[in-house]
Design an enzyme around this catalytic site. Sequence first.
Site, PDB file in Angstrom:
ATOM      1  N   ASP A  81      -2.164  20.276 -28.921  1.00  0.00           N
ATOM      2  CA  ASP A  81      -3.084  21.073 -29.739  1.00  0.00           C
ATOM      3  C   ASP A  81      -4.011  21.880 -28.816  1.00  0.00           C
ATOM      4  O   ASP A  81      -4.659  21.300 -27.935  1.00  0.00           O
ATOM      5  CB  ASP A  81      -3.904  20.105 -30.608  1.00  0.00           C
ATOM      6  CG  ASP A  81      -4.764  20.799 -31.652  1.00  0.00           C
ATOM      7  OD1 ASP A  81      -4.394  21.906 -32.081  1.00  0.00           O
ATOM      8  OD2 ASP A  81      -5.802  20.215 -32.053  1.00  0.00           O
ATOM      9  N   HIS A 179     -13.179  25.383 -36.811  1.00  0.00           N
ATOM     10  CA  HIS A 179     -13.109  23.943 -36.570  1.00  0.00           C
ATOM     11  C   HIS A 179     -14.419  23.251 -36.960  1.00  0.00           C
ATOM     12  O   HIS A 179     -15.461  23.890 -37.012  1.00  0.00           O
ATOM     13  CB  HIS A 179     -12.820  23.671 -35.086  1.00  0.00           C
ATOM     14  CG  HIS A 179     -11.462  24.146 -34.666  1.00  0.00           C
ATOM     15  ND1 HIS A 179     -11.267  25.178 -33.791  1.00  0.00           N
ATOM     16  CD2 HIS A 179     -10.232  23.732 -35.030  1.00  0.00           C
ATOM     17  CE1 HIS A 179      -9.973  25.381 -33.630  1.00  0.00           C
ATOM     18  NE2 HIS A 179      -9.313  24.519 -34.370  1.00  0.00           N
ATOM     19  N   LYS A 183     -17.844  25.047 -41.943  1.00  0.00           N
ATOM     20  CA  LYS A 183     -16.945  26.208 -41.909  1.00  0.00           C
ATOM     21  C   LYS A 183     -17.477  27.392 -42.708  1.00  0.00           C
ATOM     22  O   LYS A 183     -17.335  28.534 -42.311  1.00  0.00           O
ATOM     23  CB  LYS A 183     -15.577  25.819 -42.483  1.00  0.00           C
ATOM     24  CG  LYS A 183     -14.902  24.679 -41.725  1.00  0.00           C
ATOM     25  CD  LYS A 183     -13.551  24.379 -42.325  1.00  0.00           C
ATOM     26  CE  LYS A 183     -12.984  23.056 -41.845  1.00  0.00           C
ATOM     27  NZ  LYS A 183     -12.860  22.954 -40.397  1.00  0.00           N
ATOM     28  N   HIS A 210      -5.391  26.635 -38.810  1.00  0.00           N
ATOM     29  CA  HIS A 210      -6.282  25.691 -38.114  1.00  0.00           C
ATOM     30  C   HIS A 210      -7.545  25.502 -38.950  1.00  0.00           C
ATOM     31  O   HIS A 210      -7.787  26.238 -39.908  1.00  0.00           O
ATOM     32  CB  HIS A 210      -6.639  26.239 -36.728  1.00  0.00           C
ATOM     33  CG  HIS A 210      -5.549  26.025 -35.734  1.00  0.00           C
ATOM     34  ND1 HIS A 210      -5.681  25.188 -34.651  1.00  0.00           N
ATOM     35  CD2 HIS A 210      -4.285  26.510 -35.675  1.00  0.00           C
ATOM     36  CE1 HIS A 210      -4.561  25.185 -33.965  1.00  0.00           C
ATOM     37  NE2 HIS A 210      -3.701  25.984 -34.559  1.00  0.00           N
TER      38      HIS A 210
HETATM   39  P1  13P Z   1     -10.630  20.732 -38.500  1.00  0.00           P
HETATM   40  O1  13P Z   1     -11.805  20.674 -37.594  1.00  0.00           O
HETATM   41  O2  13P Z   1     -10.895  21.539 -39.720  1.00  0.00           O
HETATM   42  O3  13P Z   1     -10.084  19.385 -38.850  1.00  0.00           O
HETATM   43  O4  13P Z   1      -9.455  21.524 -37.709  1.00  0.00           O
HETATM   44  C1  13P Z   1      -8.603  20.848 -36.817  1.00  0.00           C
HETATM   45  C2  13P Z   1      -7.773  21.798 -36.007  1.00  0.00           C
HETATM   46  O5  13P Z   1      -7.623  22.963 -36.287  1.00  0.00           O
HETATM   47  C3  13P Z   1      -7.094  21.217 -34.834  1.00  0.00           C
HETATM   48  O6  13P Z   1      -6.405  22.176 -34.097  1.00  0.00           O
HETATM   49  O1  G3H Z   2      -9.299  21.835 -32.609  1.00  0.00           O
HETATM   50  C1  G3H Z   2      -9.772  20.829 -32.148  1.00  0.00           C
HETATM   51  C2  G3H Z   2      -9.322  19.498 -32.636  1.00  0.00           C
HETATM   52  O2  G3H Z   2     -10.086  19.089 -33.734  1.00  0.00           O
HETATM   53  C3  G3H Z   2      -9.333  18.505 -31.506  1.00  0.00           C
HETATM   54  O3  G3H Z   2     -10.631  18.181 -31.166  1.00  0.00           O
HETATM   55  O4  G3H Z   2     -10.692  18.648 -28.724  1.00  0.00           O
HETATM   56  O5  G3H Z   2     -12.383  17.139 -29.798  1.00  0.00           O
HETATM   57  O6  G3H Z   2     -10.007  16.389 -29.519  1.00  0.00           O
HETATM   58  P1  G3H Z   2     -10.964  17.562 -29.703  1.00  0.00           P
HETATM   59 ZN    ZN Z   3      -7.323  24.082 -34.078  1.00  0.00          ZN
END
Ligand code: 13P
Ligand code: G3H
Ligand code: ZN
Length: 317
Positions: A81, A179, A183, A210
């Site tokens: 990710d 994220h 939002k 996302h």
């Molecule tokens: P959220 O913060 O809305 O859960 O999004 C997660 C995400 O896009 C991870 O790549």
């Molecule tokens: O887009 C981000 C995801 O929610 C992952 O979050 O980088 O804190 O693990 P993180």
């Molecule tokens: Zn993301």
Amino acid sequence: MIVTTAQLFKVAYGRFAVGAYNINNLEQTRGLFQGNIDSKAPFIIQISKGARKYAGVKMLEGMIRAAQEEFPAAVFAVHIDHGDEATCYDAIDSGFYSSVMIDASHEPFEKNIEITRRIVERAHAKGLSVEAELGMLGGVEEDIAVDEGSAFLTDPDQAVEFVERTGCDSLAVAIGTSHGAYKFKGAQGVRFDRLAQIQAKLPGFPLVMHGSSSVPAEEVARINAAGGKIDPSAKGVNEDDFAKAVPLGVTKVNIDTDGRLVWTRVHREYFRDHPEQFDFRKPGEVFMKEYAAFIAHKNEKLGSAGKLDLVMKELGL
Ligand code: 13P
Ligand code: G3H
Ligand code: ZN
């Protein structure tokens, strides 16, 4: 069984979206597999750079391999990710991941294409699929803070050129989400108008949403009633919007924040109600059950619940 995201999208396109869920620990991993098996859904395990640093690359791989043995019916992709170039190469060369996301969306258009193209070549040579990102989500993306005001949506014409020139298998688009837990304000929401414009120019091409957590008000209220201090203005994507996004080409929906809220609520409530306790396995058990139910619920909203047999059949598994 581990499959690529491209394989899942071939079956999913126009019919349902596949849930992409981040994992960081044992409890999330077990709850994730249980919830997808309970709801008979294919899924995507997402591993961020932060997760690799927190749990360790080997530990994450070990947990997933163990879960695969415990849940032999599971069909899923293992995906990086928001990877940078080095993380993607590491994942491609590991022989474990089936898919990577290269996120060079913070770079200028030409540089984003150049980096993404390099990853696609290396990944495709080893059978992995590649998600790329064009446009910029608001909020905080890994360690890059994007000013809400300067967040910009994906340009449909640029998206066509980007996909053609990079050869990526799916595209994360900026359509108003961000994220984290904050939002939208007021009447803000997913920009379906922009999503429709992108899909019209890229028919049949898998798009990724996302920042798709819904940040339920009830969950925030319960956390705060148990000692939390989350701003009550926290607001996310309406879960009923997933069904609207599917016919517009969205095949992957990323959800992380909502799972963190489940963890926080379960643990805060448990220790509030059992202040004498210090055995973390007790709330851990509650969390795994609740997380499995949470995943099954999300899969219902995404339309992926009950699609496991279809995926097996169409992929000849
Ligand atoms: P959220 O913060 O809305 O859960 O999004 C997660 C995400 O896009 C991870 O790549
Ligand atoms: O887009 C981000 C995801 O929610 C992952 O979050 O980088 O804190 O693990 P993180
Ligand atoms: Zn993301």
